[in-house]
Design a protein around this motif. Structure first.
Motif, short mmCIF file in Angstrom:
data_model
loop_
_atom_site.label_atom_id
_atom_site.label_comp_id
_atom_site.label_asym_id
_atom_site.label_seq_id
_atom_site.Cartn_x
_atom_site.Cartn_y
_atom_site.Cartn_z
N ILE A 202 69.55 54.68 26.09
CA ILE A 202 69.90 54.04 27.36
C ILE A 202 70.21 52.56 27.16
CG2 ILE A 202 68.42 55.66 28.61
CD1 ILE A 202 66.53 53.34 29.20
N LYS A 203 69.67 51.99 26.10
CA LYS A 203 69.93 50.57 25.85
C LYS A 203 71.39 50.33 25.47
CE LYS A 203 66.41 50.18 22.97
NZ LYS A 203 65.41 49.61 22.05
N LYS A 204 72.05 51.40 25.03
CA LYS A 204 73.46 51.26 24.62
C LYS A 204 74.41 51.53 25.78
CE LYS A 204 72.18 53.09 20.07
NZ LYS A 204 72.41 54.20 19.10
N ASN A 205 73.87 52.01 26.89
CA ASN A 205 74.70 52.42 28.01
C ASN A 205 74.47 51.48 29.20
OD1 ASN A 205 76.30 53.88 29.80
ND2 ASN A 205 74.62 55.26 30.34
N ILE A 206 75.36 50.56 29.42
CA ILE A 206 75.24 49.62 30.53
C ILE A 206 76.10 50.12 31.68
CG2 ILE A 206 75.46 47.23 31.28
CD1 ILE A 206 73.41 47.70 29.06
N PRO A 207 75.48 50.59 32.76
CA PRO A 207 76.24 51.19 33.85
C PRO A 207 76.86 50.14 34.77
CG PRO A 207 73.93 51.19 34.40
CD PRO A 207 74.03 50.61 33.02
N VAL A 208 77.80 50.59 35.58
CA VAL A 208 78.39 49.75 36.62
C VAL A 208 77.91 50.30 37.96
CG1 VAL A 208 80.50 48.94 37.71
CG2 VAL A 208 80.40 49.19 35.22
N ALA B 232 63.88 65.43 31.82
CA ALA B 232 63.77 66.11 30.53
C ALA B 232 65.14 66.37 29.89
CB ALA B 232 63.02 67.42 30.68
N TYR B 233 66.25 66.12 30.64
CA TYR B 233 67.56 66.52 30.13
C TYR B 233 68.61 65.41 30.13
CZ TYR B 233 65.26 70.88 31.40
OH TYR B 233 64.34 71.89 31.52
N HIS B 234 68.45 64.41 30.99
CA HIS B 234 69.49 63.38 31.11
C HIS B 234 68.88 61.98 31.03
CE1 HIS B 234 72.47 66.38 32.09
NE2 HIS B 234 71.69 66.87 33.05
N TYR B 235 68.36 61.65 29.87
CA TYR B 235 67.71 60.34 29.73
C TYR B 235 68.71 59.19 29.83
CZ TYR B 235 63.46 62.68 28.45
OH TYR B 235 62.35 63.47 28.48
N SER C 48 54.14 46.45 23.64
CA SER C 48 55.34 47.23 23.92
C SER C 48 55.12 48.71 23.73
CB SER C 48 56.49 46.76 23.01
OG SER C 48 56.23 47.10 21.67
N ALA C 49 55.77 49.49 24.57
CA ALA C 49 55.80 50.95 24.47
C ALA C 49 57.26 51.35 24.56
CB ALA C 49 54.99 51.58 25.59
N LYS C 50 57.69 52.18 23.65
CA LYS C 50 59.13 52.38 23.46
C LYS C 50 59.89 52.77 24.72
CE LYS C 50 58.58 53.59 18.59
NZ LYS C 50 58.71 54.64 17.57
N GLY C 51 59.36 53.74 25.47
CA GLY C 51 60.08 54.19 26.66
C GLY C 51 60.25 53.09 27.68
N ILE C 52 59.17 52.41 28.01
CA ILE C 52 59.21 51.34 29.01
C ILE C 52 59.95 50.13 28.45
CG2 ILE C 52 57.79 49.77 30.38
CD1 ILE C 52 55.65 52.04 30.34
N SER D 71 66.77 55.16 38.88
CA SER D 71 67.16 56.13 39.91
C SER D 71 67.15 57.56 39.39
CB SER D 71 68.54 55.78 40.48
OG SER D 71 69.51 55.79 39.45
N ILE D 72 66.70 57.77 38.16
CA ILE D 72 66.66 59.13 37.62
C ILE D 72 65.69 59.99 38.43
CG2 ILE D 72 64.82 58.71 35.93
CD1 ILE D 72 66.36 60.50 33.98
N HIS D 73 66.07 61.23 38.64
CA HIS D 73 65.26 62.16 39.41
C HIS D 73 64.33 62.92 38.46
CE1 HIS D 73 64.27 65.58 42.04
NE2 HIS D 73 64.68 64.83 43.05
#
Length: 497
Positions: free
Chosen positions: A201-207, A283-286, A312-316, A276-278
């Motif tokens: 997710i760190k590589k994906n910057i949304p608009v 489990a499928y669309h991180y 630090s904890a990787k996910g957060i 905003s992830i549901h």
């Protein structure tokens, strides 16, 4: 005779560890699927016996015996996990727990080490019996022959056979997950895959499709607490005075009387709150975690800050790393206040996340040595200490255009003298309130009590509102879906008490 008794006891101990991690197998013994449970006992017993013979063969050579010791040590770690889950958390093992182990840090591990004394003793007992039994079996194997080699390889062949069966023949769900003598291995493998996905997710910057409808509040501050039960806060009616400073601010706050967390552990609940992830997608669309409140602030003209007293904890940290300014601070939670004072001096719109240790186990370690607990136990005292940190934060922000949103990541279930991270309604009841600085415009200042059940994922659209953005008409908090420790989404009402 004693050697045989030890061997039999070892097999029973191994199967007990397996049963503790997958208690539903025991439950099925008395239901319609009892034959499946009996088969599972037989399969794992067979693989374990094969494992013993395999290592006995390795022990016949001084060089390969090193490999045998390593394999036995790893299997003892596997048993340690089972014993720890049962003795500490009174539950089986799952992917959520595997994520927590992988994301733990040295400070956190040390602070919780006292809880692992008994499981640690059992670990050494199991390892000692395992090595003793392997050496005992080595003497019975006079020479290598087809029979011994076949038996020795079963623990390696059977998992491959199970994999083929569940891939090409039938899969009832779950078989592939545990069909291995190291029955926790697949949970850790799944957890590692999850971590890799989250890091993407760190590589994906949304608009974001956002619309500014009015000027926002200058300082929007989110405090994420840790393991705080609202049931132990005088703010929520607890008989002991654990939150005196916050209690005094009731007239300047919006208090959510029935707030619940979306998950029972930090590594699941915090990403659900901040993005905003549901839960159905988790489990499928991180990659959807990139649609988080930090990125939203960055694109809304707010300077973003992440200040944390938690290691630090990787996910957060994947979400935290997107903040323009971030700092992890060593010390008790009060050290975060001077950092906040420095940040708010900047004349600009700011979104600030304060991630504090709160009442994180062990709560005795969350209190400064000179802190006056006033006769409270460690857990209640940690809540009172957090309240004193709030006093300093409120004092710092009193004459500013600031809003503070506070919620704990999750609560805890009390069982005897233990504080448990489990899937239950008791352990999801959390404090959730909003506090206002004196210069907050009247249009934003809404005080009082909200009696309706409110999931803390409501924080996401709430922050949008305070940034002056148009909020979505409907959001996931309305559904109140819960992400359990098995990484499965479920209706909150179906959680056990």
């Amino acid at each position: 005779m004693i050697k045989k008794i030890i061997l039999i006891f070892l097999i029973i101990l191994y199967l007990t560890g397996f049963l503790l991690s997958f208690p539903y197998i025991f439950d099925n013994l008395f239901g319609a699927e009892k034959l499946d449970s009996i088969r599972n006992f037989f399969e794992y017993g067979t693989m374990f016996c094969s494992f013993l013979v395999f290592n006995a063969l390795l022990f016949k050579n001084k060089y390969t015996s090193v490999i045998a010791v390593i394999l036995c040590f790893l299997l003892s770690i596997n048993f340690l996990i089972s014993a720890s889950c049962y003795l500490i958390y009174h539950s089986g093992f799952n992917v959520g727990m595997a994520i927590s182990i992988l994301e733990s840090n040295p400070d956190e591990a040390i602070s919780m080490s006292y809880m692992f004394i008994l499981p640690g003793i059992l670990f050494f007992v199991f390892l000692g019996m395992l090595l003793y039994s392997v050496k005992y079996l080595k003497k019975d194997i006079v020479q290598f022959n087809t029979k011994f080699i076949t038996i020795a390889l079963l623990w390696l062949i059977l998992p491959f056979g199970y994999h083929l069966k569940h891939t090409y023949i039938s899969n009832k769900g779950g078989g592939k997950m545990i069909k291995n003598v190291y029955y926790h291995l697949s949970d850790f493998n799944t957890a590692l895959n999850i971590q890799r996905d989250i890091n993407e997710i760190k590589k994906n910057i949304p608009v974001f499709n956002i619309k500014k409808i009015q000027p926002g509040i200058e300082n929007v501050i989110l405090i994420i607490g840790e393991s705080e039960r609202k049931q132990n806060m005088s703010l929520y009616g607890y008989r002991k005075k654990t939150t005196p400073y916050t209690d005094a601010q009731v007239g300047n706050m919006m208090i959510f009387d029935n707030a619940v967390s979306p998950a029972g552990i930090t590594n699941l609940s915090v990403p659900l709150i901040l993005s905003s992830i549901h839960p159905d997608e988790f489990a499928y669309h991180y990659d959807k975690l990139s649609y988080n409140i930090i990125n939203l602030a960055n694109q809304s003209g707010y300077n973003s800050f992440w200040l944390s007293t938690q290691a630090s904890a990787k996910g957060i940290t994947a979400i935290a790393s997107m903040a323009k300014n971030k700092k992890w601070i060593n010390g008790f939670d009060e050290v975060i206040v001077p950092e906040l004072k420095n940040v708010i001096q900047k004349k600009e719109d700011k979104f600030i996340v304060l991630h504090i240790m709160g009442s994180h186990p062990n709560p005795c370690n969350r209190i400064p040595p000179n802190w006056n607990s006033e006769g409270l136990d460690c857990y209640d005292s940690s809540i009172r200490y957090t309240d004193s940190v709030f006093k300093n934060i409120f004092s710092t922000l009193k004459n500013t255009n600031s809003v503070v949103i506070y919620a704990s990541d999750h609560g805890l279930k009390i069982q005897g003298d233990k504080l448990l991270h489990v899937d239950s309604k008791e352990s999801t009841q959390v404090p959730f309130f909003i506090w206002y600085g004196d210069k907050v415009p009247a249009s934003y200042r809404i005080t009082g009590h909200e009696p309706k059940q409110t999931q803390t994922t409501y924080i996401y659209p709430l922050i949008m509102k305070y940034m002056g953005l148009e909020t979505p008409q409907h959001y996931k908090n309305e559904e109140n879906k819960y992400l359990n420790l098995e990484m499965k989404s479920m209706e909150y009402d179906k959680l056990p008490e």
